[in-house]
Design an enzyme around this catalytic site. Structure first.
Site, PDB file in Angstrom:
ATOM      1  N   SER A  89       0.824  -1.204   0.000  1.00 48.07           N
ATOM      2  CA  SER A  89       0.000   0.000   0.000  1.00 48.07           C
ATOM      3  C   SER A  89       0.866   1.265   0.000  1.00 48.07           C
ATOM      4  CB  SER A  89      -0.936  -0.068   1.208  1.00 48.07           C
ATOM      5  OG  SER A  89      -2.102   0.640   0.932  1.00 48.07           O
TER       6      SER A  89
ATOM      7  N   HIS B  29      -7.698  -5.686  -0.331  1.00 49.06           N
ATOM      8  CA  HIS B  29      -6.461  -4.948  -0.081  1.00 49.06           C
ATOM      9  C   HIS B  29      -5.784  -5.526   1.170  1.00 49.06           C
ATOM     10  CE1 HIS B  29      -4.049  -1.284  -0.310  1.00 49.06           C
ATOM     11  NE2 HIS B  29      -4.219  -1.096   0.989  1.00 49.06           N
TER      12      HIS B  29
HETATM   13  C1  GCU Z   1      -5.358   4.837   1.675  1.00 47.40           C
HETATM   14  C2  GCU Z   1      -4.751   5.609   0.546  1.00 47.40           C
HETATM   15  C3  GCU Z   1      -3.924   4.708  -0.376  1.00 47.40           C
HETATM   16  C4  GCU Z   1      -2.940   3.902   0.423  1.00 47.40           C
HETATM   17  C5  GCU Z   1      -3.629   3.191   1.558  1.00 47.40           C
HETATM   18  C6  GCU Z   1      -2.696   2.505   2.546  1.00 47.40           C
HETATM   19  O1  GCU Z   1      -6.331   3.974   1.189  1.00 47.40           O
HETATM   20  O2  GCU Z   1      -5.788   6.257  -0.150  1.00 47.40           O
HETATM   21  O3  GCU Z   1      -3.235   5.483  -1.328  1.00 47.40           O
HETATM   22  O4  GCU Z   1      -2.255   3.008  -0.413  1.00 47.40           O
HETATM   23  O5  GCU Z   1      -4.365   4.129   2.338  1.00 47.40           O
HETATM   24  O6  GCU Z   1      -1.521   2.777   2.583  1.00 47.40           O
HETATM   25  O7  GCU Z   1      -3.202   1.728   3.340  1.00 47.40           O
END
Ligand code: GCU
Length: 416
Positions: free
Chosen positions: A249, A390
């Site tokens: 992420s 995710h």
């Molecule tokens: C949020 C953000 C993302 C990121 C994510 C994370 O969803 O919008 O860009 O990748 O957090 O790091 O968990």
């Protein structure tokens, strides 16, 4: 696919992706085409690095930093005798408030130095495994649903092992790899405080209240921190020539930027990194540049805000970031339900980095269309879209371990 509700005004509909033209990684700023590896190395790669530095992530300080590494603990019978667990404290004489803690596991069955994975973690070293011998982080920590053990922005005993599903330490060790990890907030706490704390606030040369528009945001700071760990990783027993850098992420965005900048990383993995990571910005699918700069104003450099709702003006797109890792192996992973991160945009980045990998004599990605769910593809650019949300799962790790076996075993990675 649409398991997450789209925030108001945001597009999860493929038919609404606008027409766009991607900048060509092999076309130099003066309009000349790159046709050989030497020109890529000497002219085009530096051009692209500089554009990402000044327009997207921001410049980090160069040169060596004065630091001290102190061994804090060593347990040779960790994981039922299968591993040696060590912790190190890294301090900086010029920045007395800054202290980083590195946790390392090494397989006892392998001769040292061993190839290893290096990654930042979200919730403290103690969160990656329930082993009570791991130091409980005392640093500021984000609070939220995924880490109920964090109270008043500090970790409690209840947070031990909270992220263990993302860090299959036993599996990594049994495959003969070491693992090194550090809490990302040790390097720079993840909130917008005008860059007062973390490395921004304490480094002499960047001691002013706010970095200039082309200077480092937090992603660049985390990436810089990873390079500092690599500077001394040899003392831990991990082979500095065989380090696979991994991040999920926002930390997947970070691993791509760290791996692009620092060619000592032998292999780079980005897990569900999305906007500002592997996903193409010009698709404006899921999270957009304007949205990320609004929600997380401290992640990128000030100049990146020029591209809010203005993606076509970007001199780069994220396939060029992946191409900066070439010819080293890179793995891009998506998750089917992670539409916010735009899985198709992540695949297309990998695909459009392929010409650079081929110019440099590797097998690249070698795929024109997105593979089926849970079917990994690619040779030097690995890619999969796994079923589910995710996250970092056992399936993801199986692919990373197989990819590392293919690319790291036996051969020494030489820094050009
Ligand atoms: C949020 C953000 C993302 C990121 C994510 C994370 O969803 O919008 O860009 O990748 O957090 O790091 O968990």
């Amino acid at each position: 696919m649409d398991s997450q509700p789209a925030p108001p005004g945001f597009n999860y509909d493929e038919s609404k992706v606008p027409d766009y033209t991607l900048p060509d990684p092999l076309l130099m700023e003066d309009g000349t085409r790159v046709t050989d590896a030497k020109t890529w190395r000497e002219i085009r790669r530096p051009e692209l690095l500089q554009l990402f530095e000044t327009e997207v992530y921001g410049k980090a300080p160069g040169g060596k930093v004065n630091h001290q590494v102190k061994a804090l603990s060593r347990e040779q019978a960790a994981l039922d005798g299968k591993a040696t667990r060590m912790e190190f404290e890294i301090s900086f004489p010029d920045a007395p408030d800054l202290k980083w803690y590195l946790l390392v596991f090494l397989p006892n069955s392998a001769s040292r130095p061993v190839p290893g994975f290096l990654g930042l973690n979200f919730n403290g070293n103690h969160s990656i495994h329930p082993d009570p011998g791991i130091r409980l982080s005392t640093a500021w920590m984000r609070q939220g649903g995924k880490s109920p053990g964090v109270k008043d922005n500090r970790a409690t005993e209840a947070s031990r092992g909270e992220s263990a599903s993302r860090w299959p330490v036993d599996k990594i060790i049994s495959r003969g790899y070491g693992l090194a990890t550090i809490y990302y907030g040790d390097i720079d706490p993840d909130y917008d405080d005008g860059f007062q704390n973390g490395v921004h606030g304490t480094m002499d040369s960047f001691g002013r209240p706010r970095p200039a528009p082309d200077e480092w945001g937090s992603i660049a700071a985390w990436a810089w921190g990873l390079s500092r760990i690599l500077d001394f990783i040899e003392v831990t027993g991990i082979d500095p020539h065989k380090v696979a850098l991994l991040g999920h992420s926002r930390l997947g965005k970070t691993s791509l930027w760290a791996g692009a900048r620092d060619e000592r990383f032998a292999l780079v993995i980005s897990n569900d990194s999305g906007c500002g990571g592997a996903a193409l910005s010009r698709r404006r699918f899921g999270e957009t540049v304007a949205r990320i700069n609004t929600s997380f104003p401290h992640w990128f450099c000030g100049n990146f805000k020029k591209y809010d709702d203005n993606e076509d003006a970007l001199p780069v797109d994220q396939h060029m970031l992946i191409s900066l890792v070439a010819p080293r192996p890179v793995y891009i992973a998506s998750a089917e339900e992670d539409v916010w991160a735009d899985p198709r945009g992540e695949f297309l980045s990998a695909k459009h980095a392929d010409p650079v990998y081929r110019l440099l004599g590797t097998g690249g990605l070698g795929e024109e269309t997105m593979p089926d769910i849970d079917k990994p593809v690619g040779e030097t650019i690995g890619y999969h879209i796994r079923s589910g949300k995710h996250d970092v799962t056992g399936f993801d790790w199986d692919q990373y371990l197989n990819f590392a076996d293919r690319h790291l075993s036996g051969k020494k990675h030489d820094v050009p």
